[in-house]
Design a protein around this motif. Structure first.
Motif, PDB file in Angstrom:
ATOM      1  N   PRO A 115       0.832  -1.211   0.000  1.00  0.00           N
ATOM      2  CA  PRO A 115       0.000   0.000   0.000  1.00  0.00           C
ATOM      3  C   PRO A 115       0.865   1.260   0.000  1.00  0.00           C
ATOM      4  O   PRO A 115       1.873   1.350   0.716  1.00  0.00           O
ATOM      5  CB  PRO A 115      -0.810  -0.117   1.292  1.00  0.00           C
ATOM      6  N   GLY A 116       0.486   2.230  -0.806  1.00  0.00           N
ATOM      7  CA  GLY A 116       1.188   3.519  -0.846  1.00  0.00           C
ATOM      8  C   GLY A 116       2.299   3.611  -1.855  1.00  0.00           C
ATOM      9  O   GLY A 116       2.793   4.707  -2.142  1.00  0.00           O
ATOM     10  N   ALA A 117       2.738   2.464  -2.421  1.00  0.00           N
ATOM     11  CA  ALA A 117       3.870   2.493  -3.361  1.00  0.00           C
ATOM     12  C   ALA A 117       3.517   3.267  -4.625  1.00  0.00           C
ATOM     13  O   ALA A 117       4.320   4.067  -5.126  1.00  0.00           O
ATOM     14  CB  ALA A 117       4.307   1.072  -3.707  1.00  0.00           C
ATOM     15  N   LEU A 118       2.321   3.033  -5.129  1.00  0.00           N
ATOM     16  CA  LEU A 118       1.911   3.739  -6.345  1.00  0.00           C
ATOM     17  C   LEU A 118       1.747   5.233  -6.068  1.00  0.00           C
ATOM     18  O   LEU A 118       2.128   6.071  -6.897  1.00  0.00           O
ATOM     19  CB  LEU A 118       0.615   3.151  -6.885  1.00  0.00           C
ATOM     20  N   GLU A 119       1.223   5.553  -4.883  1.00  0.00           N
ATOM     21  CA  GLU A 119       1.050   6.963  -4.532  1.00  0.00           C
ATOM     22  C   GLU A 119       2.397   7.682  -4.480  1.00  0.00           C
ATOM     23  O   GLU A 119       2.515   8.847  -4.903  1.00  0.00           O
ATOM     24  CB  GLU A 119       0.351   7.074  -3.183  1.00  0.00           C
ATOM     25  N   GLU A 120       3.427   6.993  -3.987  1.00  0.00           N
ATOM     26  CA  GLU A 120       4.758   7.600  -3.938  1.00  0.00           C
ATOM     27  C   GLU A 120       5.280   7.878  -5.345  1.00  0.00           C
ATOM     28  O   GLU A 120       5.875   8.933  -5.606  1.00  0.00           O
ATOM     29  CB  GLU A 120       5.716   6.674  -3.191  1.00  0.00           C
ATOM     30  N   LEU A 121       5.071   6.926  -6.260  1.00  0.00           N
ATOM     31  CA  LEU A 121       5.508   7.124  -7.649  1.00  0.00           C
ATOM     32  C   LEU A 121       4.766   8.297  -8.281  1.00  0.00           C
ATOM     33  O   LEU A 121       5.380   9.154  -8.938  1.00  0.00           O
ATOM     34  CB  LEU A 121       5.275   5.848  -8.457  1.00  0.00           C
ATOM     35  N   VAL A 122       3.459   8.330  -8.066  1.00  0.00           N
ATOM     36  CA  VAL A 122       2.657   9.425  -8.621  1.00  0.00           C
ATOM     37  C   VAL A 122       3.125  10.767  -8.054  1.00  0.00           C
ATOM     38  O   VAL A 122       3.116  11.787  -8.744  1.00  0.00           O
ATOM     39  CB  VAL A 122       1.159   9.197  -8.357  1.00  0.00           C
ATOM     40  N   GLY A 123       3.551  10.759  -6.804  1.00  0.00           N
ATOM     41  CA  GLY A 123       4.047  11.985  -6.198  1.00  0.00           C
ATOM     42  C   GLY A 123       5.277  12.516  -6.915  1.00  0.00           C
ATOM     43  O   GLY A 123       5.419  13.730  -7.125  1.00  0.00           O
ATOM     44  N   VAL A 124       6.188  11.612  -7.282  1.00  0.00           N
ATOM     45  CA  VAL A 124       7.370  12.034  -8.034  1.00  0.00           C
ATOM     46  C   VAL A 124       6.963  12.619  -9.389  1.00  0.00           C
ATOM     47  O   VAL A 124       7.470  13.660  -9.828  1.00  0.00           O
ATOM     48  CB  VAL A 124       8.336  10.849  -8.236  1.00  0.00           C
ATOM     49  N   LEU A 125       6.020  11.946 -10.053  1.00  0.00           N
ATOM     50  CA  LEU A 125       5.549  12.432 -11.354  1.00  0.00           C
ATOM     51  C   LEU A 125       4.879  13.796 -11.209  1.00  0.00           C
ATOM     52  O   LEU A 125       5.061  14.691 -12.046  1.00  0.00           O
ATOM     53  CB  LEU A 125       4.573  11.427 -11.978  1.00  0.00           C
ATOM     54  N   SER A 126       4.108  13.948 -10.149  1.00  0.00           N
ATOM     55  CA  SER A 126       3.431  15.223  -9.906  1.00  0.00           C
ATOM     56  C   SER A 126       4.437  16.345  -9.667  1.00  0.00           C
ATOM     57  O   SER A 126       4.280  17.463 -10.176  1.00  0.00           O
ATOM     58  CB  SER A 126       2.487  15.095  -8.714  1.00  0.00           C
ATOM     59  N   ASP A 127       5.478  16.045  -8.909  1.00  0.00           N
ATOM     60  CA  ASP A 127       6.515  17.056  -8.654  1.00  0.00           C
ATOM     61  C   ASP A 127       7.183  17.507  -9.951  1.00  0.00           C
ATOM     62  O   ASP A 127       7.617  18.656 -10.060  1.00  0.00           O
ATOM     63  CB  ASP A 127       7.578  16.494  -7.706  1.00  0.00           C
ATOM     64  N   GLN A 128       7.242  16.601 -10.915  1.00  0.00           N
ATOM     65  CA  GLN A 128       7.853  16.919 -12.212  1.00  0.00           C
ATOM     66  C   GLN A 128       6.830  17.486 -13.204  1.00  0.00           C
ATOM     67  O   GLN A 128       7.157  17.719 -14.364  1.00  0.00           O
ATOM     68  CB  GLN A 128       8.499  15.662 -12.811  1.00  0.00           C
ATOM     69  N   GLN A 129       5.613  17.696 -12.739  1.00  0.00           N
ATOM     70  CA  GLN A 129       4.532  18.271 -13.553  1.00  0.00           C
ATOM     71  C   GLN A 129       4.276  17.454 -14.821  1.00  0.00           C
ATOM     72  O   GLN A 129       4.173  17.978 -15.938  1.00  0.00           O
ATOM     73  CB  GLN A 129       4.841  19.721 -13.911  1.00  0.00           C
ATOM     74  N   VAL A 130       4.160  16.161 -14.602  1.00  0.00           N
ATOM     75  CA  VAL A 130       3.883  15.228 -15.689  1.00  0.00           C
ATOM     76  C   VAL A 130       2.415  14.824 -15.627  1.00  0.00           C
ATOM     77  O   VAL A 130       1.890  14.532 -14.544  1.00  0.00           O
ATOM     78  CB  VAL A 130       4.779  13.979 -15.576  1.00  0.00           C
TER      79      VAL A 130
ATOM     80  N   GLU B 198       3.615  -0.017 -16.069  1.00  0.00           N
ATOM     81  CA  GLU B 198       3.832   0.741 -17.290  1.00  0.00           C
ATOM     82  C   GLU B 198       2.989   2.004 -17.238  1.00  0.00           C
ATOM     83  O   GLU B 198       1.825   1.972 -16.818  1.00  0.00           O
ATOM     84  CB  GLU B 198       3.464  -0.079 -18.531  1.00  0.00           C
ATOM     85  N   LEU B 199       3.570   3.122 -17.663  1.00  0.00           N
ATOM     86  CA  LEU B 199       2.881   4.403 -17.613  1.00  0.00           C
ATOM     87  C   LEU B 199       2.981   5.111 -18.958  1.00  0.00           C
ATOM     88  O   LEU B 199       4.052   5.150 -19.564  1.00  0.00           O
ATOM     89  CB  LEU B 199       3.474   5.311 -16.528  1.00  0.00           C
ATOM     90  N   ASP B 200       1.869   5.671 -19.415  1.00  0.00           N
ATOM     91  CA  ASP B 200       1.842   6.563 -20.568  1.00  0.00           C
ATOM     92  C   ASP B 200       1.760   7.988 -20.050  1.00  0.00           C
ATOM     93  O   ASP B 200       0.841   8.325 -19.290  1.00  0.00           O
ATOM     94  CB  ASP B 200       0.628   6.275 -21.457  1.00  0.00           C
ATOM     95  N   LEU B 201       2.732   8.825 -20.458  1.00  0.00           N
ATOM     96  CA  LEU B 201       2.871  10.141 -19.852  1.00  0.00           C
ATOM     97  C   LEU B 201       2.901  11.246 -20.901  1.00  0.00           C
ATOM     98  O   LEU B 201       3.444  11.072 -21.998  1.00  0.00           O
ATOM     99  CB  LEU B 201       4.167  10.203 -19.036  1.00  0.00           C
ATOM    100  N   GLU B 202       2.353  12.393 -20.544  1.00  0.00           N
ATOM    101  CA  GLU B 202       2.462  13.591 -21.359  1.00  0.00           C
ATOM    102  C   GLU B 202       3.585  14.463 -20.802  1.00  0.00           C
ATOM    103  O   GLU B 202       3.585  14.825 -19.623  1.00  0.00           O
ATOM    104  CB  GLU B 202       1.160  14.385 -21.352  1.00  0.00           C
ATOM    105  N   THR B 203       4.554  14.781 -21.666  1.00  0.00           N
ATOM    106  CA  THR B 203       5.697  15.591 -21.253  1.00  0.00           C
ATOM    107  C   THR B 203       5.775  16.842 -22.129  1.00  0.00           C
ATOM    108  O   THR B 203       5.017  16.994 -23.084  1.00  0.00           O
ATOM    109  CB  THR B 203       6.992  14.776 -21.342  1.00  0.00           C
ATOM    110  N   ARG B 204       6.726  17.724 -21.809  1.00  0.00           N
ATOM    111  CA  ARG B 204       6.739  19.036 -22.463  1.00  0.00           C
ATOM    112  C   ARG B 204       7.915  19.223 -23.419  1.00  0.00           C
ATOM    113  O   ARG B 204       8.113  20.316 -23.927  1.00  0.00           O
ATOM    114  CB  ARG B 204       6.770  20.146 -21.410  1.00  0.00           C
ATOM    115  N   GLY B 205       8.682  18.195 -23.642  1.00  0.00           N
ATOM    116  CA  GLY B 205       9.801  18.319 -24.563  1.00  0.00           C
ATOM    117  C   GLY B 205      10.975  17.464 -24.121  1.00  0.00           C
ATOM    118  O   GLY B 205      10.960  16.870 -23.030  1.00  0.00           O
TER     119      GLY B 205
END
Length: 403
Positions: A337-352, A374-381
């Motif tokens: 529990p919480g492992a995915l939330e931690e990963l999402v937190g890193v992605l959020s900090d990077q504004q992904v 596996e994650l599909d992500l929108e990035t800015r360049g």
């Protein structure tokens, strides 16, 4: 060899069936390249392609007996539509052989213009073999997609339009498949002003002309592989090759990735939809595949807009990947529990922005208490992608880039 007078005569023959397409200055691509870029928007031609010009000119020259017997041709799609419409307009029966994997949109459009479509073969060359069999069996006139003087002259009317509107043009950039389009345009332009430079562009996966010029003779590729299906031919025509050697200044190639970037940039910035073959000329300018000066007046010919929607989806994704705006990665988390939330937190900090997440707890390549994600992500360049990957690795996540 076809002459500028042939092209001028063709203009009168095709006037009622075709339309003069826009030639528009592009602020976007001028700023991007430093050149003065005008886009020849032939993708707004009836049937969505320049092919209608050559087909109309050829069919207009048929004898009464040839009209009665009908015509046959082979095409990946655009020439098919041109022949079908040109023939239907003057009451001539047409049979069109298209590769079995031709885009569905082009097959449907050809039928809607009155052509009897036969699907045969893996590519244009195999379809052409079947079309010539029908020619012999039924006594029809074969309307070649490119290796015909009347067809070349019809396509060359694009060159007349460019020169009429922009006589100060320095360089015209033209796609090459079998060579009919560039042969006609180069003939017209060189006949009007020999100082105008004509640059041909092929897809790397179908580069028969570039290879033929290097070897000094026509060569045939064993196969072709490119998203630019409209120029996916194994070899250049005999007649067109001679015109290219005489009138074309240089031939360059672009990759499918470069074509995808040009297509998506054109769609996003100019709100204009081209097919792969229609975007190769612009790709060559954007990627500086040939030398040009600042403020040089350049006209890329965007000569086709008939792209299958499924293909368009794939090309857009490819373009976004190439420009660092779409990323698919794989990593491993502790299955707690919480492992995915931690990963999402890193992605959020990077504004992904997260498009999709997929868990796999059954993969035998990871530990029993781990989960593959596996994650599909929108990035800015590209820079943003690099920053994101560095941040994930700093937090201990093993990362594999999938797309």
């Amino acid at each position: 060899m076809v002459t500028v007078e042939d092209v001028q005569a063709a203009r009168d023959r095709v006037a009622e069936t075709t339309r003069q397409t826009p030639l528009e200055y592009s602020h976007t691509f001028s700023a991007m390249t430093g050149a003065v870029v005008h886009l020849k928007l032939e993708l707004f031609q009836r049937t969505g392609s320049f092919k209608l010009r050559g087909a109309t000119n050829r069919i207009a020259t048929l004898s009464d007996e040839e009209r009665a017997n009908g015509v046959v041709t082979a095409s990946a799609g655009n020439h098919a539509q041109g022949v079908a419409l040109a023939a239907t307009r003057i009451g001539v029966d047409s049979t069109i052989v298209m590769p079995e994997h031709a885009p569905i949109s082009k097959v449907k459009a050809t039928r809607s213009y009155g052509g009897d479509v036969v699907l045969y073969g893996e590519d244009y060359d195999e379809a052409a073999e079947r079309a010539h069999e029908i020619e012999r069996e039924e006594g029809r006139t074969y309307v070649h997609a490119f290796d015909d003087d009347y067809v070349m002259a019809g396509q060359g009317t694009i060159g007349l339009e460019i020169y009429d509107e922009l006589p100060e043009v320095d360089t015209v950039v033209v796609p090459i498949g079998g060579g009919g389009l560039i042969s006609g345009i180069a003939t017209a332009l060189k006949g009007l002003d020999p100082s105008i430079r004509v640059v041909g562009v092929q897809a790397e996966g179908a580069s028969s002309v570039a290879e033929s010029l290097r070897k000094g003779e026509r060569i045939e590729r064993d196969s072709v592989e490119t998203i630019a299906d409209g120029i996916a031919t194994r070899t250049v025509g005999e007649r067109t090759f001679e015109v290219i050697r005489e009138c074309v200044d240089s031939v360059v190639t672009v990759s499918d990735s470069e074509i995808a970037v040009a297509l998506t940039t054109l769609l996003e910035r100019s709100k204009t939809l081209a097919e792969g073959a229609g975007a190769v000329a612009l790709a060559a300018v954007i990627e500086e595949k040939f030398d040009y000066e600042d403020d040089e007046v350049i006209v890329p010919a965007l000569c086709g807009g008939n792209i299958d929607l499924n293909t368009l989806t794939n090309v857009i994704v490819r373009g976004l990947v190439e420009t660092g705006r779409y990323l698919r990665i794989k990593t491993v988390l502790k299955d707690r529990p919480g492992a995915l939330e931690e990963l999402v937190g890193v992605l959020s900090d990077q504004q992904v922005n997260i498009y999709a997440i997929e868990h796999d707890r059954t993969n035998r390549d990871v530990a029993m208490n781990d989960a593959e994600v596996e994650l599909d992500l929108e990035t800015r360049g590209p820079d943003h992608v690099d920053e994101l990957l560095a941040a994930l690795r700093e937090h201990g996540y093993p990362v594999e880039v999938l797309v």
